[in-house]
Design a protein around this motif. Structure first.
Motif, PDB file in Angstrom:
ATOM      1  N   LEU A  89      39.539  71.016   0.705  1.00 23.88           N
ATOM      2  CA  LEU A  89      38.258  70.692  -0.075  1.00 23.88           C
ATOM      3  C   LEU A  89      37.693  69.536   0.729  1.00 23.88           C
ATOM      4  CD1 LEU A  89      37.335  73.432  -3.029  1.00 23.88           C
ATOM      5  CD2 LEU A  89      37.544  73.832  -0.328  1.00 23.88           C
ATOM      6  N   ALA A  90      36.468  69.353   1.875  1.00 20.55           N
ATOM      7  CA  ALA A  90      35.585  69.103   2.115  1.00 20.55           C
ATOM      8  C   ALA A  90      34.517  68.858   2.308  1.00 20.55           C
ATOM      9  CB  ALA A  90      36.432  67.738   3.270  1.00 20.55           C
ATOM     10  N   LYS A  91      33.569  67.365   2.426  1.00 15.39           N
ATOM     11  CA  LYS A  91      31.861  67.830   2.809  1.00 15.39           C
ATOM     12  C   LYS A  91      32.070  67.958   4.473  1.00 15.39           C
ATOM     13  CE  LYS A  91      30.807  66.534  -2.086  1.00 15.39           C
ATOM     14  NZ  LYS A  91      30.029  65.311  -2.636  1.00 15.39           N
ATOM     15  N   LYS A  92      30.777  68.687   4.674  1.00 13.10           N
ATOM     16  CA  LYS A  92      30.804  68.782   5.932  1.00 13.10           C
ATOM     17  C   LYS A  92      29.465  69.281   6.058  1.00 13.10           C
ATOM     18  CE  LYS A  92      32.319  70.079  10.909  1.00 13.10           C
ATOM     19  NZ  LYS A  92      32.365  70.302  11.326  1.00 13.10           N
ATOM     20  N   GLU A  93      28.375  68.652   6.779  1.00 13.22           N
ATOM     21  CA  GLU A  93      26.982  68.698   7.093  1.00 13.22           C
ATOM     22  C   GLU A  93      26.813  69.255   5.835  1.00 13.22           C
ATOM     23  OE1 GLU A  93      26.881  72.508   9.573  1.00 13.22           O
ATOM     24  OE2 GLU A  93      27.620  70.444  11.298  1.00 13.22           O
ATOM     25  N   GLY A  94      26.361  68.382   4.649  1.00 15.58           N
ATOM     26  CA  GLY A  94      25.843  68.644   3.180  1.00 15.58           C
ATOM     27  C   GLY A  94      26.723  69.300   2.346  1.00 15.58           C
ATOM     28  N   ARG A  95      27.543  70.456   2.981  1.00 14.51           N
ATOM     29  CA  ARG A  95      28.155  71.912   2.200  1.00 14.51           C
ATOM     30  C   ARG A  95      29.939  71.494   1.702  1.00 14.51           C
ATOM     31  NH1 ARG A  95      27.979  76.894   5.650  1.00 14.51           N
ATOM     32  NH2 ARG A  95      28.537  75.273   7.117  1.00 14.51           N
ATOM     33  N   VAL A  96      30.501  71.983   1.106  1.00 13.30           N
ATOM     34  CA  VAL A  96      32.051  71.320   0.250  1.00 13.30           C
ATOM     35  C   VAL A  96      32.568  73.470   1.482  1.00 13.30           C
ATOM     36  CG1 VAL A  96      33.457  71.901  -1.332  1.00 13.30           C
ATOM     37  CG2 VAL A  96      31.923  70.911  -1.846  1.00 13.30           C
ATOM     38  N   LEU A  97      33.329  72.474   2.435  1.00 13.35           N
ATOM     39  CA  LEU A  97      34.273  73.363   3.464  1.00 13.35           C
ATOM     40  C   LEU A  97      35.943  73.155   2.853  1.00 13.35           C
ATOM     41  CD1 LEU A  97      31.710  73.329   6.209  1.00 13.35           C
ATOM     42  CD2 LEU A  97      31.636  74.487   5.254  1.00 13.35           C
ATOM     43  N   TYR A  98      36.068  73.968   4.002  1.00 14.74           N
ATOM     44  CA  TYR A  98      38.084  74.144   3.736  1.00 14.74           C
ATOM     45  C   TYR A  98      37.936  73.420   4.453  1.00 14.74           C
ATOM     46  CZ  TYR A  98      42.746  75.763   4.046  1.00 14.74           C
ATOM     47  OH  TYR A  98      44.173  75.983   4.672  1.00 14.74           O
ATOM     48  N   TYR A  99      38.897  72.879   4.583  1.00 19.65           N
ATOM     49  CA  TYR A  99      39.257  71.979   6.151  1.00 19.65           C
ATOM     50  C   TYR A  99      41.049  72.395   6.396  1.00 19.65           C
ATOM     51  CZ  TYR A  99      39.795  68.504   9.856  1.00 19.65           C
ATOM     52  OH  TYR A  99      40.094  67.958  11.234  1.00 19.65           O
ATOM     53  N   PRO A 100      41.090  73.160   7.426  1.00 19.06           N
ATOM     54  CA  PRO A 100      42.330  73.660   7.816  1.00 19.06           C
ATOM     55  C   PRO A 100      43.278  71.748   8.198  1.00 19.06           C
ATOM     56  CG  PRO A 100      41.311  73.789   9.088  1.00 19.06           C
ATOM     57  CD  PRO A 100      40.167  73.655   8.357  1.00 19.06           C
TER      58      PRO A 100
END
Length: 716
Positions: free
Chosen positions: A327-338
């Protein structure tokens, strides 16, 4: 000119499949536009296999290979060396004419000579991809094939490896659908025993999961010379009967669309009864080039994904059977990063990525099984990294696989440019995919924006270089009270464009600069693009910049110092106030008084009461305001003993009255303290005095917290 253009357009794009076994090597090739592999015939018209051997010609530095090597040795013209693949894989050496030669070098020489047979294809055409297949891709095999990859005249990233099961998958999937709609059986009688491979699909998953199961049977080939034809027929009859028994058990519970017989062991047509049994409701094929053709299809699939390839995922023994991400923040949102993808070969599964880490010295990998969809968390603690990670740092995460189930992770601290040099700390750990737990840890990572610059951009006002967008954003936020239009330069925009590869942002900043946009808009555009702060914070910075447009440089410097004081960065605030006092040089007494007052507050927060008292007194001398006397007396009260303080306040009438007023305020402060949560916490700790261990542990934790808070205020 037109002729050359036409020649380029007609250039064929060749993909190659290379099958390597203990006894032979075989190659197939295919023009991507045609989609039908052709197997190379190096000698006899019906022979595909190149024997795995070399021969050193006597007293000459010449080597023959394949059938030529066998012929050379038979004629007594050279020394024959066989089983090259095993020699190389096991790191053995051989002695030829009193000279010791590594099996690895001999094998690589053999591979180069075999590949040279394709010269008629690659000359004037483009060999765009090669897949090499072997029976099993264990550590030694992968290590050897990586060396093969370095010796061949194809770009390393276009050379792939696959085991026999994967190449069967590619071969089967590229046949007519009626041949693989259900299950497919492949019987390989290449070596001394029989192997079966079963291709099947799970059509209830997306993408469709395809597997190839492997089994081995004790169907032993006879190597002896038969005395007569009758003895040979009797052997073949028994072999056929054994095979039929194996087939009878094998087909039970299976729905087969097609069956393939491959390998030299099937030569002679001895399997009449077995064939009649299989042909009742199935299509049966025989051949010896299925692996190399499958590798050829695989090479094509790796560079140009087909619709069938996109719809399927193959899970063989060497494939990852899980997806790994974080899990990492991107564009202000927490997203799943493969990070690692299921279906990739474990020896090719590599990931290198940079993150910003803040608020927790750990990583929490998320693992999802492709076979069951179960999500697990695999934590990795970064010991002794807590203090650094809490303030924010750039880390490099490198992932690779040691096997199909063992993951190797390496984390390196990259620091934060020249704001905080890298510590050199690194953390490594191996963990097994099955060892995960229920996900519990929170997201403490943010994806880095753009690239990490090779050349820094020099910020002359603070005499530091920056290498990344995160460092630029940090500078903008920490120095928002000091920013001016000098920041809006083409040099900075070019650095963002070329070093950080943020082309779209650079284009918009150039347009803003061209049309005379404001500094507030310039800074907001950078912060919004990088999602470095919340929308509310960005609006606050924008308001500060708009307000600062009409302020003098001294007022902006004071605003910055006041901001540091508000944020409890007391040493930094003192440094800013001292610098500003030196800049003013006695030209504005009232302004100096305000600076000295705030400076006294900062020193007081650091418990430097004598220095704080001096600041308040000097502030009073410049402004004459009573609040400065109150501050002065408070610092004296905190720095002197009770007797010394009473003697000090009785000297003058003005001190005495102010001291009475201060005592009243101190009583109110003490009352508020007694009702505070901090007082309640201390009382709870005191109640544990009888429990020595519990009391000391709680006190140690509290002292450590206070120590950290104080250091955060003191350290720049």
């Amino acid at each position: 000119m037109e002729q050359k253009k036409e020649e380029r357009m007609q250039k064929r794009q060749i993909v190659i499949g290379m099958d390597i076994s203990r006894e032979y090597l075989q190659m197939s090739y295919m023009d991507l536009r045609e989609g039908s592999p052709v197997t190379l015939r190096p000698g006899k018209q019906e022979e595909y296999n190149i024997p795995m051997c070399l021969a050193k010609r006597h007293e000459m530095n010449q080597w023959a290979f394949g059938t030529e090597a066998i012929k050379c040795a038979r004629q007594g013209k050279g020394i024959l060396i066989t089983d090259l693949y095993t020699l190389a894989k096991d790191k053995q050496t051989v002695t030829v004419e009193e000279k010791e030669i590594s099996g690895e070098e001999l094998f690589l020489l053999y591979i180069k000579k075999c590949y040279a047979l394709l010269q008629f294809l690659t000359s004037g055409n483009e060999a765009v991809s090669l897949m090499i297949t072997v029976e099993s891709l264990k550590d030694a095999a992968v290590e050897l094939l990586n060396k093969v990859r370095e010796r061949l005249p194809i770009e390393n990233s276009r050379i792939f490896f696959g085991d026999r099961q994967e190449c069967l998958y590619y071969y089967v999937l590229n046949q007519s659908e009626e041949l693989w709609h259900y299950q497919v059986a492949v019987f390989d009688f290449t070596g001394e025993s029989l192997k079966s491979y079963t291709f099947s699909r799970n059509i209830h998953t997306t993408p469709i999961v395809a597997i190839v199961d492997r089994e081995e049977y004790k169907l032993i080939r006879s190597c002896k010379e038969f005395q007569d034809e009758e003895e040979k027929k009797e052997y073949e009859r028994k072999l056929d009967q054994q095979f039929l028994e194996i087939l009878t058990n094998y087909v039970d519970g299976k729905l087969l669309s097609s069956v393939y017989f491959i390998g030299a062991g099937f030569q002679g047509g001895w399997y009449e009864s077995s064939l009649r049994f299989l042909c009742k409701s199935r299509r049966v094929f025989e051949g010896n080039n299925l692996y190399s053709k499958g590798a050829c299809f695989g090479a094509g699939e790796r560079v140009r994904k087909s619709s069938l390839g996109s719809a399927h995922i193959f899970l063989g023994e060497e494939k990852l059977k899980f997806n790994l991400g974080i899990l990492a923040k991107k564009e202000g949102r927490v997203l799943y990063y493969p990070l690692l993808n299921g279906g990739d070969n474990w020896y090719e599964a590599v990931c290198v990525v940079d993150f910003m880490i803040e608020g927790g010295a750990y990583l929490a990998f998320l693992l999802t099984s492709l076979e069951g969809g179960v999500k697990k968390e695999v934590p990795m603690q970064l010991e002794d990294f807590e203090k650094i990670s809490r303030k924010g740092s750039r880390i490099s995460l490198e992932l690779s696989m040691k096997s199909a189930t063992v993951i190797h992770a390496c984390v390196k601290d990259k620091g934060f440019g020249e704001f905080r040099p890298a510590t050199g700390m690194s953390f490594e750990r191996d963990f097994v995919a099955e060892d995960g737990t229920e996900p519990v840890m929170e997201c403490n990572l943010a994806l880095c924006m753009g690239s990490y610059g090779k050349e820094p951009f020099k910020l002359y006002k603070i005499n530091r270089g920056i290498y990344s967008m995160e460092e630029l954003c940090y500078y903008l936020c920490e120095n928002v009270y000091l920013l001016d239009r000098d920041l809006m330069r083409e040099e900075l925009i070019s650095w963002i464009d070329e070093q950080c590869t943020m082309e779209a942002l650079a284009k918009r900043l150039r347009e803003l600069l061209h049309f005379g946009g404001s500094l507030a808009a310039f800074v907001s555009m950078v912060l919004e693009e990088c999602h470095y702060k919340s929308k509310e914070d960005i609006k606050r910075y924008e308001a500060v910049l708009k307000e600062n447009e009409n302020l003098s440089v001294y007022e902006r410097m004071k605003n910055r110092a006041d901001y540091l004081l508000k944020e409890k960065k007391y040493i930094l605030a003192v440094q800013e106030y001292e610098k500003l006092l030196w800049e003013i040089g006695g030209r504005d007494k009232l302004f100096e008084g305000r600076l000295l007052h705030n400076m006294g507050c900062a020193y007081g927060k650091l418990f430097f009461f004598e220095m704080a008292a001096k600041c308040f007194l000097e502030a009073f001398q410049r402004t004459g305001e009573e609040d400065e006397i109150m501050g002065f007396l408070f610092c004296k009260r905190m720095g002197l003993s009770k007797k010394e303080y009473v003697e000090f306040t009785s000297i003058g009438e003005s001190y005495y009255e102010a001291a009475l007023r201060l005592e009243s305020e101190m009583e109110q402060a003490e009352k508020a303290w007694k009702e505070s949560a901090e007082k309640e916490r201390l009382d709870a700790i005191k109640s544990k005095k009888e429990e020595k261990n519990g009391y000391h542990r709680a006190m140690d934790e509290l002292l450590e917290q206070w120590k950290e808070e104080y250091l955060d205020k003191v350290l720049a």
